[in-house]
Write an enzyme that holds these catalytic residues in place. Structure first.
Site, PDB file in Angstrom:
ATOM      1  N   ASP A  45      38.010  36.990  52.669  1.00  8.62           N
ATOM      2  CA  ASP A  45      39.240  37.637  52.233  1.00  8.62           C
ATOM      3  C   ASP A  45      38.922  39.106  51.929  1.00  8.62           C
ATOM      4  O   ASP A  45      37.770  39.537  51.968  1.00  8.62           O
ATOM      5  CB  ASP A  45      39.814  36.924  51.002  1.00  8.62           C
ATOM      6  CG  ASP A  45      41.326  37.055  50.908  1.00  8.62           C
ATOM      7  OD1 ASP A  45      41.866  38.054  51.412  1.00  8.62           O
ATOM      8  OD2 ASP A  45      41.975  36.159  50.323  1.00  8.62           O
TER       9      ASP A  45
ATOM     10  N   GLU B 228      50.190  37.634  44.859  1.00 12.61           N
ATOM     11  CA  GLU B 228      48.859  37.353  44.321  1.00 12.61           C
ATOM     12  C   GLU B 228      48.837  37.427  42.795  1.00 12.61           C
ATOM     13  O   GLU B 228      49.758  36.975  42.127  1.00 12.61           O
ATOM     14  CB  GLU B 228      47.835  38.253  44.999  1.00 12.61           C
ATOM     15  CG  GLU B 228      47.804  38.023  46.514  1.00 12.61           C
ATOM     16  CD  GLU B 228      46.646  38.707  47.211  1.00 12.61           C
ATOM     17  OE1 GLU B 228      45.499  38.618  46.727  1.00 12.61           O
ATOM     18  OE2 GLU B 228      46.889  39.321  48.274  1.00 12.61           O
TER      19      GLU B 228
END
Length: 633
Positions: A308, A514
């Site tokens: 990521d 997020e």
């Protein structure tokens, strides 16, 4: 003299001929008729260590000059959330940018094309005027795997229309706690629903011809390489805190969080992204047992594992505090391509040093590069590295918007319809006197799309992309003689003083993504609750909740005549009005448990003390007012 020149000429011709033959023999990797594994073997044998390490490096587009691509042999480039060629970039602008970067990669000694990736998580959501589909939580409410496959197909087409061949999608997290800021990226709390929706991979990549045995599959120039994420357990963290620790036994890990990855591999998924989160205290970016021993060796995944965004940095606390250790640990754990995205020189030099010191064996580098090349060959990148403008006019096409509108209709969940002793309020009449439309989300396209739309954290307002707000959808739907009054936040006595037939109140969460979306209270932000109180006080009202997850509703439930969970419906708000006014019936079912109080969380179907406001799978149904000319698109 002449004879000597003749001999020299013959010798020169022979050497040129020999060189061409030799070069032809060495260029197996350029021959599409050769088996992929032979092409990989041939190319790998020609590559220097520097070229191999370059293939393992993914950088942000802002760094990807032609000179950088050529000098460092960069294997992949991405757009971070909201990163675009320019403000209001067109599809042509995107194609030109990607092609320019690609030309830099092709100018290297071996001409290995780079792969460009982007987060296309609910349509091509970074791009102005693309079709924005409902976020995954809404699609989970539809329970329609064929619809999700078609959305994958449309998304792939729009991504390829901008010259991009790789999408970081689908998210197949199983969100077990709605306090998690990424819960809307999860189809459901139930792993069987998430598994069902892996048909999105077939839409993005194409339907494989048979058992792929772990091999990546991308079927032609209108498809993209997909990326199942975030491996594994990202939806099960303690208290729903993003990037936190997931504490699980083997039954929960392999029975709840892993099954959709097994399905992904069977469908030929090209790449899998490691999660920021940990499993039982071990960071996933450093978890060899799960990345290599289980995913690659046991499950047989043969595509590549990608990190990521700055994911390997976060192996240490604080992040990036021991980068050499992070490089070694992540690569040895099984991460093949590292999303740097900015400090690429430090990463490349660090990895080169570790290999030269024999800390990381060349066999691990060769395995990573083999996997990356395998995906590139499967995609046809070597044959078609550059894109053209042939599909640019398909971005946000009418066909795709109609599909998104259908998805909105199927995602809506009717939670309440009429107060006790009163008839149902829905469907609403199109011909009536006066309708009040109110609420923070009624006339805000950005709010109804949510996070990961144009910008990473989403946007507010109606001027940044194309779409239909719920207010405009209501106006488009009612009879021309019906008066629609819009008051975002009506005065306390407005409904009492105004003769209204009913009110439509649209409130909910503001966009987030997020960690910024992590919430301990899950309340509707002000002035939403007050608008419900005001608008529903003296008139019949339907409340439409725009949210990425269940939110606190119990205090307002008795005041509301009808209640609709609309999730984050995207650009096609007309789908909401289609169902409110009865052109289509409500069919959606809750993809997750709707709690009474946050004190109950985490709470999922099957828990011993399961006492929800609305249980998993709940959803009232209505029939269309008329069946004439009503059919699925």
């Amino acid at each position: 003299m002449m004879s000597r020149m003749l001999v020299s000429l013959v010798l020169l011709v022979f050497l040129c001929f020999h060189a061409s033959i030799t070069q032809g023999e060495q260029a197996i990797y350029k021959d599409p008729k050769q088996p992929v594994e032979e092409r990989i073997k041939d190319l790998l044998g020609k590559m220097t260590l520097e070229e191999k390490v370059g293939q393992m490096t993914q950088i942000e587009r802002t760094n990807a000059s032609a000179d950088v691509m050529k000098t460092y042999f960069i294997g992949s480039v991405l757009s971070g959330g909201g990163s675009s060629p320019k403000v209001n970039a067109t599809a042509k602008d995107w194609v030109d940018m990607v092609n320019d970067i690609q030309k830099g990669a092709l100018s290297t000694r071996l001409g290995i094309p780079m792969i460009y990736g982007i987060d296309a998580v609910h349509g091509h959501n970074n791009v102005v005027n693309a079709t924005i589909f409902p976020h995954n939580v809404g699609l989970g409410a539809s329970r329609d795997k064929y619809l999700v496959r078609e959305i994958g197909t449309a998304t792939a087409f729009e991504v390829r229309a901008t010259g991009i061949p790789y999408a970081f999608a689908p998210c197949i997290a199983v969100c077990r706690d709605p306090r998690w800021g990424r819960c809307y990226e999860s189809y459901s709390e139930d792993h069987t629903v998430v598994q069902m929706m892996t048909t999105s991979i077939e839409g993005l990549q194409g339907v494989p011809p048979g058992d792929m045995k772990g091999m990546p599959f991308v079927n032609g120039p209108t498809k993209v390489a997909g990326c199942s994420k975030h491996y594994v357990g990202d939806g099960g963290t303690v208290n729903g805190i993003n990037e936190n620790n997931t504490i699980v036994d083997d039954s929960a890990l392999y029975g709840i969080h892993m099954p959709a990855y097994v399905d992904s591999i069977a469908k030929g998924i090209s790449t899998i992204m490691a999660s920021y989160s940990s499993i039982n205290g071990v960071k996933m970016h450093a978890n060899k047992q799960l990345l290599t021993d289980h995913l690659k060796d046991k499950l047989g995944f043969k595509g590549f594992v990608i990190s990521d965004w700055q994911g390997i940095d976060r192996i240490t606390d604080p992040p990036h505090s021991n980068y050499t250790f992070s490089i070694e640990t992540s690569v040895m754990a099984g991460v093949d391509m590292i999303m740097v995205p900015y400090e690429y020189k430090e990463f490349i030099n660090g990895l080169l040093g570790l290999v030269k010191k024999n800390v990381i064996p060349m066999s691990r580098i060769d395995d990573a590069v083999t996997r990356i090349l395998r995906v590139k060959f499967a995609m046809g990148l070597f044959e078609n590295p550059l894109d053209d403008y042939s599909r640019v006019n398909e971005l946000g096409s009418k066909k795709h918007r109609e599909l998104a509108r259908q998805a909105v209709r199927k995602s809506l969940v009717l939670l309440k319809n009429g107060k006790p002793g009163n008839p149902p309020l829905l469907p609403l009449p199109k011909t009536t006197g006066k309708i009040l439309v109110s609420g923070t989300h009624a006339n805000n396209l950005g709010y109804q799309c949510g996070g990961w739309t144009i910008e990473w954290q989403g946007v507010s307002g109606n001027n940044w992309t194309a779409g239909t707000t719920i207010l405009d959808a209501v106006k488009n739907t009612v009879d021309k003689n019906t008066k629609v009054v819009y008051k975002k936040n009506p005065n306390e006595d407005y409904a009492e003083k105004t003769r209204l037939d009913f009110a439509i109140v649209v409130v909910g969460e503001v966009p987030y993504a997020e960690t910024i979306g992590d919430s301990k209270n899950l309340t509707i932000p002000d002035p939403g609750p007050q608008i419900i109180e005001t608008a529903c006080k003296d008139t019949k009202c339907v409340v439409v909740v725009i949210s990425g997850r269940p939110v606190v509703l119990e205090p307002y439930l008795d005041k509301i005549d009808a209640l609709v969970a609309a999730w984050l419906p995207g650009s096609e708000g007309q789908g909401v009005a289609d169902v409110l006014f009865g052109d289509w019936g409500f069919t959606g079912k809750l993809p997750r448990t709707w709690f009474k109080s946050v004190d109950q969380l985490p709470m999922n179907q099957g828990d011993p003390k399961y006492d929800p406001l609305f249980p998993f799978g709940f959803g009232l149904e209505t029939q269309p007012k008329s069946q004439d000319d009503k059919h699925d698109l």
